[in-house]
Design a protein around this motif. Structure first.
Motif, PDB file in Angstrom:
ATOM      1  N   PHE A 173       0.852  -1.191   0.000  1.00 61.42           N
ATOM      2  CA  PHE A 173       0.000   0.000   0.000  1.00 61.42           C
ATOM      3  C   PHE A 173       0.890   1.244   0.000  1.00 61.42           C
ATOM      4  CE2 PHE A 173      -4.408  -1.489   0.946  1.00 61.42           C
ATOM      5  CZ  PHE A 173      -4.143  -2.840   1.032  1.00 61.42           C
ATOM      6  N   SER A 175       0.915   3.444   2.067  1.00 65.65           N
ATOM      7  CA  SER A 175       1.422   3.577   3.448  1.00 65.65           C
ATOM      8  C   SER A 175       0.868   2.397   4.223  1.00 65.65           C
ATOM      9  CB  SER A 175       0.954   4.908   4.069  1.00 65.65           C
ATOM     10  OG  SER A 175      -0.452   4.892   4.213  1.00 65.65           O
ATOM     11  N   PRO A 177      -1.428   0.202   5.881  1.00 62.22           N
ATOM     12  CA  PRO A 177      -2.887   0.274   6.019  1.00 62.22           C
ATOM     13  C   PRO A 177      -3.369  -0.009   7.433  1.00 62.22           C
ATOM     14  CG  PRO A 177      -2.241  -1.730   4.876  1.00 62.22           C
ATOM     15  CD  PRO A 177      -1.006  -0.906   5.043  1.00 62.22           C
ATOM     16  N   MET A 199       7.341   3.870   1.453  1.00 58.82           N
ATOM     17  CA  MET A 199       5.979   3.457   1.832  1.00 58.82           C
ATOM     18  C   MET A 199       5.985   2.337   2.870  1.00 58.82           C
ATOM     19  SD  MET A 199       4.408   3.135  -1.976  1.00 58.82           S
ATOM     20  CE  MET A 199       4.519   4.493  -3.142  1.00 58.82           C
ATOM     21  N   ALA A 200       7.110   1.641   2.956  1.00 59.74           N
ATOM     22  CA  ALA A 200       7.111   0.381   3.708  1.00 59.74           C
ATOM     23  C   ALA A 200       7.571   0.536   5.137  1.00 59.74           C
ATOM     24  CB  ALA A 200       8.019  -0.611   3.008  1.00 59.74           C
TER      25      ALA A 200
HETATM   26  N1  LIG Z   1       3.226   0.149   2.843  1.00 65.66           N
HETATM   27  C1  LIG Z   1       2.764  -0.996   3.418  1.00 65.66           C
HETATM   28  N2  LIG Z   1       1.877  -1.781   2.745  1.00 65.66           N
HETATM   29  C2  LIG Z   1       1.410  -2.923   3.297  1.00 65.66           C
HETATM   30  N3  LIG Z   1       1.778  -3.387   4.530  1.00 65.66           N
HETATM   31  C3  LIG Z   1       2.661  -2.632   5.224  1.00 65.66           C
HETATM   32  C4  LIG Z   1       3.189  -1.418   4.698  1.00 65.66           C
HETATM   33  N4  LIG Z   1       4.066  -0.900   5.623  1.00 65.66           N
HETATM   34  C5  LIG Z   1       4.069  -1.747   6.656  1.00 65.66           C
HETATM   35  N5  LIG Z   1       3.237  -2.785   6.449  1.00 65.66           N
HETATM   36  C6  LIG Z   1       3.021  -3.891   7.400  1.00 65.66           C
HETATM   37  O1  LIG Z   1       3.743  -5.057   6.951  1.00 65.66           O
HETATM   38  C7  LIG Z   1       2.992  -6.203   7.346  1.00 65.66           C
HETATM   39  C8  LIG Z   1       3.381  -7.408   6.484  1.00 65.66           C
HETATM   40  O2  LIG Z   1       4.705  -7.811   6.825  1.00 65.66           O
HETATM   41  P1  LIG Z   1       4.976  -8.885   8.018  1.00 65.66           P
HETATM   42  O3  LIG Z   1       4.623  -8.234   9.293  1.00 65.66           O
HETATM   43  O4  LIG Z   1       6.353  -9.385   7.850  1.00 65.66           O
HETATM   44  O5  LIG Z   1       3.894 -10.025   7.769  1.00 65.66           O
HETATM   45  P2  LIG Z   1       4.078 -11.392   6.962  1.00 65.66           P
HETATM   46  O6  LIG Z   1       5.172 -12.166   7.618  1.00 65.66           O
HETATM   47  O7  LIG Z   1       2.750 -12.039   7.069  1.00 65.66           O
HETATM   48  O8  LIG Z   1       4.447 -11.010   5.551  1.00 65.66           O
HETATM   49  C9  LIG Z   1       1.565  -5.773   7.113  1.00 65.66           C
HETATM   50  O9  LIG Z   1       0.677  -6.508   7.922  1.00 65.66           O
HETATM   51  C10 LIG Z   1       1.559  -4.293   7.531  1.00 65.66           C
HETATM   52  O10 LIG Z   1       1.180  -4.152   8.857  1.00 65.66           O
END
Ligand SMILES: Nc1ncnc2c1ncn2[C@@H]1O[C@H](COP(=O)(O)OP(=O)(O)O)[C@@H](O)[C@H]1O
Ligand SMILES: N[C@@H](CCC(=O)OP(=O)(O)O)C(=O)O
Length: 368
Positions: A173, A175, A177, A199-200
């Motif tokens: 996303f 940012s 979500p 964004m991440a």
């Molecule tokens: N820009 C972004 N878009 C989507 N998710 C994001 C973003 N920035 C941070 N996140 C977070 O990253 C999480 C996914 O990564 P992670 O916690 O490692 O989960 P998984 O191991 O299931 O992939 C999402 O649940 C969200 O909370």
């Protein structure tokens, strides 16, 4: 799989899908993933599974207070790995195989090619390779650290056509979500820029390690070798239905039209620079003028200790990263050369058949 170009894919499954409660593995969320893997294989697409979950699976065998110490996490991984493998194995009526790796294995060319050979043999015999980091023995120096980046390195080693990263969110996303309800899903990424990284955020699931940043890092590695990369919501059956219909259920990172040559990709995205060779700021590289043009007179310094065959970073005195490459000379000799004013020695080095840096095992660094 309606995508005929997909002969081989790598699918990465995070801890939150296989051990969501951090008290052992659960197949609850794995059924749709297992079904997807079965249907891919039925349609002639070979599959490599990169599965997290060993630490989360083993955690319940230890006291609540344990788990932050690396030694405890390594023990949890050792205990949980067997449970993770057994959980997957119960879902398939075909054999699976365990592959445990550290970054030290992947950044060693001989071992990297051996990993490729083993995966090819397993896949040619319809055996599902299940890969994880060898958390039991890894250390800060040896580890990859997250299975997102590991899955990209495995996809490169496997010469996969696509990498599918299953997350707990629909995709990337603009940012986070979970912090911004107005965040918008980005369905396609053609170029991974600093704006994309911005964004991440980090991992937010109770058991996750990577977060979105490591998924973007993984995508950057994969697309530069021509591997389409998807971030999808692994909790949703419709994500897999869409993929099987040739659709994009989440975020697709499109592969580079001119992928890096395999050996150069390995240097750029799988190896770790074990030292630095410093040149004056006037030194430059170009597609026509590779690292093998480096002569001893260009050297102004050496940082760290490295041996012949190690990968080093070539940078200018002011810090601009120029390239990563395999060195044909040790840090000891190059350090000695940089401290000599003896032109005869420089000329002798430059007359030797081997250049200081290997062009075949080198890759330019994108301008930072
Ligand atoms: N820009 C972004 N878009 C989507 N998710 C994001 C973003 N920035 C941070 N996140 C977070 O990253 C999480 C996914 O990564 P992670 O916690 O490692 O989960 P998984 O191991 O299931 O992939 C999402 O649940 C969200 O909370
Ligand atoms: N190798 C670790 C997984 C590390 C990791 O990247 O976890 P995740 O972010 O859940 O994919 C384990 O098996 O627990």
């Amino acid at each position: 799989m309606n995508n005929p170009s997909w002969n081989r894919i790598v699918i990465k499954v995070g801890s939150a899908l296989i051990a969501p409660e951090r008290n052992g593995c659960s197949s609850h969320y794995l059924l749709s993933i297992a079904s997807f893997i079965v249907r891919c294989r039925q349609q002639g697409t070979q599959v490599v599974l990169v599965s997290s979950g060993s630490v989360a699976a083993g955690a319940h065998l230890f006291e609540e207070t344990q788990g932050s110490a690396i030694s405890d996490k390594k023990a949890m991984a050792a205990a949980g790995q067997t449970e993770m493998m057994a959980t997957w194995d119960r879902l398939f009526d075909f054999s699976s195989a365990q592959i445990l790796l550290t970054h030290a294995d992947l950044r060693d060319r001989e071992r990297f090619l051996s990993i490729r050979e083993t995966m090819d043999s397993l896949l040619d015999n319809d055996i599902l390779p299940i890969v994880n980091e060898n958390d039991t023995i890894t250390t800060d120096r040896l580890k990859v650290g997250d299975n997102d980046n590991l899955s990209a390195m495995v996809a490169a080693a496997a010469n996969a056509d696509a990498l599918i990263i299953c997350s707990d969110i629909d995709g990337l996303f603009d940012s986070n979500p979970q912090l911004n309800p107005d965040a918008l899903l980005i369905s396609e990424v053609n170029e991974i820029t600093e704006q994309i990284y911005a964004m991440a955020g980090g991992a937010t699931s109770a058991v996750g390690t990577g977060g979105m940043k490591t998924k973007i890092q993984a995508a950057e590695k994969a697309v530069s070798q021509g591997i389409s990369t998807y971030i999808i919501n692994g909790f949703k059956q419709e994500s897999f239905d869409a993929l099987l219909q040739g659709k994009n259920p989440g975020t697709v990172f499109h592969p580079h039209e001119t992928p890096l040559q395999e050996s150069k990709h390995w240097v750029r995205h799988t190896t770790k620079a074990l030292g630095e060779i410093v040149v004056d700021d006037e030194f430059s590289l170009s597609p026509e003028r590779g690292v093998d043009y480096l002569s001893s007179s260009d050297l102004i310094g050496v940082v760290g200790e490295f041996a012949v065959g190690d990968v080093v970073l070539l940078r200018t005195g002011s810090g601009e990263k120029l390239a990563k490459a395999k060195t044909n000379y040790s840090s000891c000799l190059l350090d000695f050369v940089t401290k000599q004013d003896d032109d005869a020695l420089n000329q002798q080095i430059d007359r030797t058949p081997k250049p200081i840096l290997s062009d075949k095992f080198s890759a330019m660094m994108e301008t930072q």
